[in-house]
Design a protein around this motif. Structure first.
Motif, PDB file in Angstrom:
ATOM      1  N   GLY A  24       0.888  -1.115  -0.060  1.00  0.00           N
ATOM      2  CA  GLY A  24       0.301  -0.051  -0.152  1.00  0.00           C
ATOM      3  C   GLY A  24       0.764   1.343  -0.118  1.00  0.00           C
ATOM      4  N   PRO A  25       0.202   2.478   0.314  1.00  0.00           N
ATOM      5  CA  PRO A  25       0.827   3.742   0.272  1.00  0.00           C
ATOM      6  C   PRO A  25       2.279   3.947   0.817  1.00  0.00           C
ATOM      7  CG  PRO A  25      -1.382   4.156   0.667  1.00  0.00           C
ATOM      8  CD  PRO A  25      -1.204   2.448   0.749  1.00  0.00           C
ATOM      9  N   GLY A  26       3.132   4.465   0.497  1.00  0.00           N
ATOM     10  CA  GLY A  26       4.415   4.870   0.854  1.00  0.00           C
ATOM     11  C   GLY A  26       4.488   6.299   1.615  1.00  0.00           C
ATOM     12  N   PRO A  27       5.354   6.749   2.163  1.00  0.00           N
ATOM     13  CA  PRO A  27       5.377   8.040   2.656  1.00  0.00           C
ATOM     14  C   PRO A  27       5.372   9.118   1.707  1.00  0.00           C
ATOM     15  CG  PRO A  27       7.302   6.776   3.311  1.00  0.00           C
ATOM     16  CD  PRO A  27       6.472   5.869   2.421  1.00  0.00           C
ATOM     17  N   HIS A  28       6.033   9.001   0.430  1.00  0.00           N
ATOM     18  CA  HIS A  28       6.024   9.811  -0.437  1.00  0.00           C
ATOM     19  C   HIS A  28       4.382  10.098  -1.134  1.00  0.00           C
ATOM     20  CE1 HIS A  28       5.367   6.270  -3.111  1.00  0.00           C
ATOM     21  NE2 HIS A  28       5.016   6.940  -3.813  1.00  0.00           N
ATOM     22  N   ARG A  29       3.604   9.265  -0.982  1.00  0.00           N
ATOM     23  CA  ARG A  29       2.300   9.338  -1.368  1.00  0.00           C
ATOM     24  C   ARG A  29       1.525  10.436  -0.615  1.00  0.00           C
ATOM     25  NH1 ARG A  29       0.159   7.893  -6.359  1.00  0.00           N
ATOM     26  NH2 ARG A  29      -2.049   7.147  -5.971  1.00  0.00           N
ATOM     27  N   ARG A  30       1.824  10.787   0.707  1.00  0.00           N
ATOM     28  CA  ARG A  30       1.260  11.659   1.573  1.00  0.00           C
ATOM     29  C   ARG A  30       1.493  13.033   0.841  1.00  0.00           C
ATOM     30  NH1 ARG A  30      -0.492   9.352   6.045  1.00  0.00           N
ATOM     31  NH2 ARG A  30      -0.641  11.105   7.401  1.00  0.00           N
ATOM     32  N   HIS A  31       2.746  13.108   0.335  1.00  0.00           N
ATOM     33  CA  HIS A  31       2.890  14.915  -0.193  1.00  0.00           C
ATOM     34  C   HIS A  31       2.693  14.973  -1.637  1.00  0.00           C
ATOM     35  CE1 HIS A  31       4.978  15.006   3.574  1.00  0.00           C
ATOM     36  NE2 HIS A  31       5.826  13.914   3.415  1.00  0.00           N
ATOM     37  N   LEU A  32       2.115  14.019  -2.396  1.00  0.00           N
ATOM     38  CA  LEU A  32       1.918  14.429  -3.686  1.00  0.00           C
ATOM     39  C   LEU A  32       0.756  15.201  -4.089  1.00  0.00           C
ATOM     40  CD1 LEU A  32       3.078  11.006  -5.470  1.00  0.00           C
ATOM     41  CD2 LEU A  32       4.268  13.298  -5.580  1.00  0.00           C
ATOM     42  N   PRO A  33      -0.250  15.043  -3.093  1.00  0.00           N
ATOM     43  CA  PRO A  33      -1.877  15.571  -3.374  1.00  0.00           C
ATOM     44  C   PRO A  33      -1.667  17.203  -3.085  1.00  0.00           C
ATOM     45  CG  PRO A  33      -2.133  13.713  -2.186  1.00  0.00           C
ATOM     46  CD  PRO A  33      -0.543  13.863  -2.361  1.00  0.00           C
ATOM     47  N   ARG A  34      -0.846  17.552  -2.259  1.00  0.00           N
ATOM     48  CA  ARG A  34      -0.839  19.064  -1.773  1.00  0.00           C
ATOM     49  C   ARG A  34      -0.971  19.969  -2.913  1.00  0.00           C
ATOM     50  NH1 ARG A  34       2.513  18.021   3.641  1.00  0.00           N
ATOM     51  NH2 ARG A  34       0.917  16.777   4.751  1.00  0.00           N
ATOM     52  N   PRO A  35      -0.117  20.102  -3.863  1.00  0.00           N
ATOM     53  CA  PRO A  35      -0.026  21.110  -4.690  1.00  0.00           C
ATOM     54  C   PRO A  35      -1.359  20.986  -5.495  1.00  0.00           C
ATOM     55  CG  PRO A  35       1.994  20.315  -4.399  1.00  0.00           C
ATOM     56  CD  PRO A  35       1.270  19.201  -3.724  1.00  0.00           C
ATOM     57  N   SER A  36      -1.472  19.724  -5.999  1.00  0.00           N
ATOM     58  CA  SER A  36      -2.797  19.471  -6.769  1.00  0.00           C
ATOM     59  C   SER A  36      -3.941  20.196  -6.028  1.00  0.00           C
ATOM     60  CB  SER A  36      -3.023  17.891  -7.138  1.00  0.00           C
ATOM     61  OG  SER A  36      -1.878  17.595  -7.742  1.00  0.00           O
ATOM     62  N   LEU A  37      -4.275  19.656  -4.794  1.00  0.00           N
ATOM     63  CA  LEU A  37      -5.305  20.222  -4.085  1.00  0.00           C
ATOM     64  C   LEU A  37      -5.217  21.837  -3.970  1.00  0.00           C
ATOM     65  CD1 LEU A  37      -5.597  17.950  -1.070  1.00  0.00           C
ATOM     66  CD2 LEU A  37      -7.157  17.953  -3.147  1.00  0.00           C
ATOM     67  N   ALA A  38      -4.026  22.394  -3.746  1.00  0.00           N
ATOM     68  CA  ALA A  38      -3.962  23.911  -3.656  1.00  0.00           C
ATOM     69  C   ALA A  38      -4.762  24.404  -5.068  1.00  0.00           C
ATOM     70  CB  ALA A  38      -2.691  24.486  -3.649  1.00  0.00           C
ATOM     71  N   LEU A  39      -4.159  23.796  -6.211  1.00  0.00           N
ATOM     72  CA  LEU A  39      -4.958  24.414  -7.674  1.00  0.00           C
ATOM     73  C   LEU A  39      -6.209  24.191  -7.613  1.00  0.00           C
ATOM     74  CD1 LEU A  39      -4.131  25.358 -10.317  1.00  0.00           C
ATOM     75  CD2 LEU A  39      -3.360  23.029 -11.061  1.00  0.00           C
ATOM     76  N   ALA A  40      -6.786  23.007  -7.289  1.00  0.00           N
ATOM     77  CA  ALA A  40      -7.980  22.641  -7.227  1.00  0.00           C
ATOM     78  C   ALA A  40      -8.765  23.570  -6.580  1.00  0.00           C
ATOM     79  CB  ALA A  40      -8.331  21.352  -6.797  1.00  0.00           C
ATOM     80  N   GLU A  41      -8.333  23.911  -5.604  1.00  0.00           N
ATOM     81  CA  GLU A  41      -9.088  24.839  -4.668  1.00  0.00           C
ATOM     82  C   GLU A  41      -9.115  26.125  -5.122  1.00  0.00           C
ATOM     83  OE1 GLU A  41      -7.459  24.513  -0.786  1.00  0.00           O
ATOM     84  OE2 GLU A  41      -8.533  22.770  -0.434  1.00  0.00           O
ATOM     85  N   SER A  42      -8.012  26.570  -5.877  1.00  0.00           N
ATOM     86  CA  SER A  42      -7.850  27.983  -6.188  1.00  0.00           C
ATOM     87  C   SER A  42      -8.979  28.170  -7.486  1.00  0.00           C
ATOM     88  CB  SER A  42      -6.475  28.373  -6.793  1.00  0.00           C
ATOM     89  OG  SER A  42      -6.448  29.594  -7.530  1.00  0.00           O
ATOM     90  N   ARG A  43      -8.937  26.976  -8.462  1.00  0.00           N
ATOM     91  CA  ARG A  43      -9.707  27.060  -9.463  1.00  0.00           C
ATOM     92  C   ARG A  43     -11.295  27.122  -9.023  1.00  0.00           C
ATOM     93  NH1 ARG A  43      -8.730  25.693 -14.364  1.00  0.00           N
ATOM     94  NH2 ARG A  43     -10.736  24.653 -14.644  1.00  0.00           N
ATOM     95  N   ALA A  44     -11.619  26.384  -7.839  1.00  0.00           N
ATOM     96  CA  ALA A  44     -13.027  26.193  -7.393  1.00  0.00           C
ATOM     97  C   ALA A  44     -13.446  27.495  -6.729  1.00  0.00           C
ATOM     98  CB  ALA A  44     -13.119  25.027  -6.346  1.00  0.00           C
ATOM     99  N   HIS A  45     -12.390  28.128  -6.148  1.00  0.00           N
ATOM    100  CA  HIS A  45     -12.699  29.373  -5.718  1.00  0.00           C
ATOM    101  C   HIS A  45     -12.990  30.550  -6.603  1.00  0.00           C
ATOM    102  CE1 HIS A  45     -12.712  32.380  -2.527  1.00  0.00           C
ATOM    103  NE2 HIS A  45     -11.846  33.591  -3.295  1.00  0.00           N
ATOM    104  N   ARG A  46     -12.747  30.384  -7.919  1.00  0.00           N
ATOM    105  CA  ARG A  46     -12.929  31.277  -8.712  1.00  0.00           C
ATOM    106  C   ARG A  46     -14.080  30.613  -9.696  1.00  0.00           C
ATOM    107  NH1 ARG A  46      -7.071  31.345  -9.785  1.00  0.00           N
ATOM    108  NH2 ARG A  46      -7.656  30.031 -11.427  1.00  0.00           N
ATOM    109  N   GLU A  47     -14.735  29.712  -9.414  1.00  0.00           N
ATOM    110  CA  GLU A  47     -15.971  28.742 -10.001  1.00  0.00           C
ATOM    111  C   GLU A  47     -15.477  28.604 -11.259  1.00  0.00           C
ATOM    112  OE1 GLU A  47     -19.391  31.237  -9.521  1.00  0.00           O
ATOM    113  OE2 GLU A  47     -19.221  31.498  -7.374  1.00  0.00           O
ATOM    114  N   LEU A  48     -14.386  27.932 -11.489  1.00  0.00           N
ATOM    115  CA  LEU A  48     -13.893  27.462 -12.929  1.00  0.00           C
ATOM    116  C   LEU A  48     -14.126  25.802 -12.703  1.00  0.00           C
ATOM    117  CD1 LEU A  48     -10.299  29.047 -13.045  1.00  0.00           C
ATOM    118  CD2 LEU A  48     -12.547  29.620 -14.329  1.00  0.00           C
ATOM    119  N   PRO A  49     -14.636  25.129 -13.974  1.00  0.00           N
ATOM    120  CA  PRO A  49     -14.788  23.848 -13.856  1.00  0.00           C
ATOM    121  C   PRO A  49     -13.741  23.153 -13.360  1.00  0.00           C
ATOM    122  CG  PRO A  49     -15.368  24.726 -15.780  1.00  0.00           C
ATOM    123  CD  PRO A  49     -14.758  25.707 -15.223  1.00  0.00           C
TER     124      PRO A  49
END
Length: 145
Positions: A24-49
């Motif tokens: 299952g998941p290794g320690p590197h996997r815990r850090h990969l989503p963070r920048p993607s989540l920041a980008l998604a949240e930024s887009r969602a905040h501006r109501e972009l699909p």
């Protein structure tokens, strides 16, 4: 950095119900989503699909979802990463969603978009499902105001 054994719940010796599957998941996997989540949240905040996905089947090897995305489970050496008999139904569902996204600019699954109020995420596993904020523990330091 701590050894994997020092990080409880981060790495499992074998995936329950999936004999022969890679660990299952290794320690590197815990850090990969963070920048993607920041980008998604930024887009969602501006109501972009915006849509989020989280591939949870099998190992946490970087890019393990690629053979599923392109429906290439029969490609040479794929089973070295996925283990024997990766689920073809998952590859077909995920590939279909990506084809729909390319063609229609919206994935072909039933999961709603990520919005400023809901971080709905398509979770790709043996049974894909849309979940509300399954990565909430990952986003803490990256959330946008």
């Amino acid at each position: 950095m701590a050894a994997e054994d020092d990080l409880p719940g981060v790495r499992r010796a074998e995936r329950p119900g999936r004999p022969g599957a890679p660990p299952g998941p290794g320690p590197h996997r815990r850090h990969l989503p963070r920048p993607s989540l920041a980008l998604a949240e930024s887009r969602a905040h501006r109501e972009l699909p915006t849509w989020l996905y989280h591939f949870t089947w099998g190992s946490a090897a970087h890019c393990i979802e690629i053979p599923f995305t392109f429906d290439l489970l029969n490609a040479e050496r794929v089973t070295a990463a996925t283990g024997p008999q990766p689920p073809q139904s998952l590859a077909e569902a995920m590939h279909g969603a990506w084809v729909a996204f390319i063609r229609d600019l919206a994935p072909g699954h039933s999961g709603p978009r990520c919005t400023n109020r809901r971080r709905t995420t398509m979770t790709w596993d043996v049974v894909p499902e849309a979940l509300d904020d399954p990565l909430s523990a990952e986003g803490g330091a990256w959330t946008t105001p």
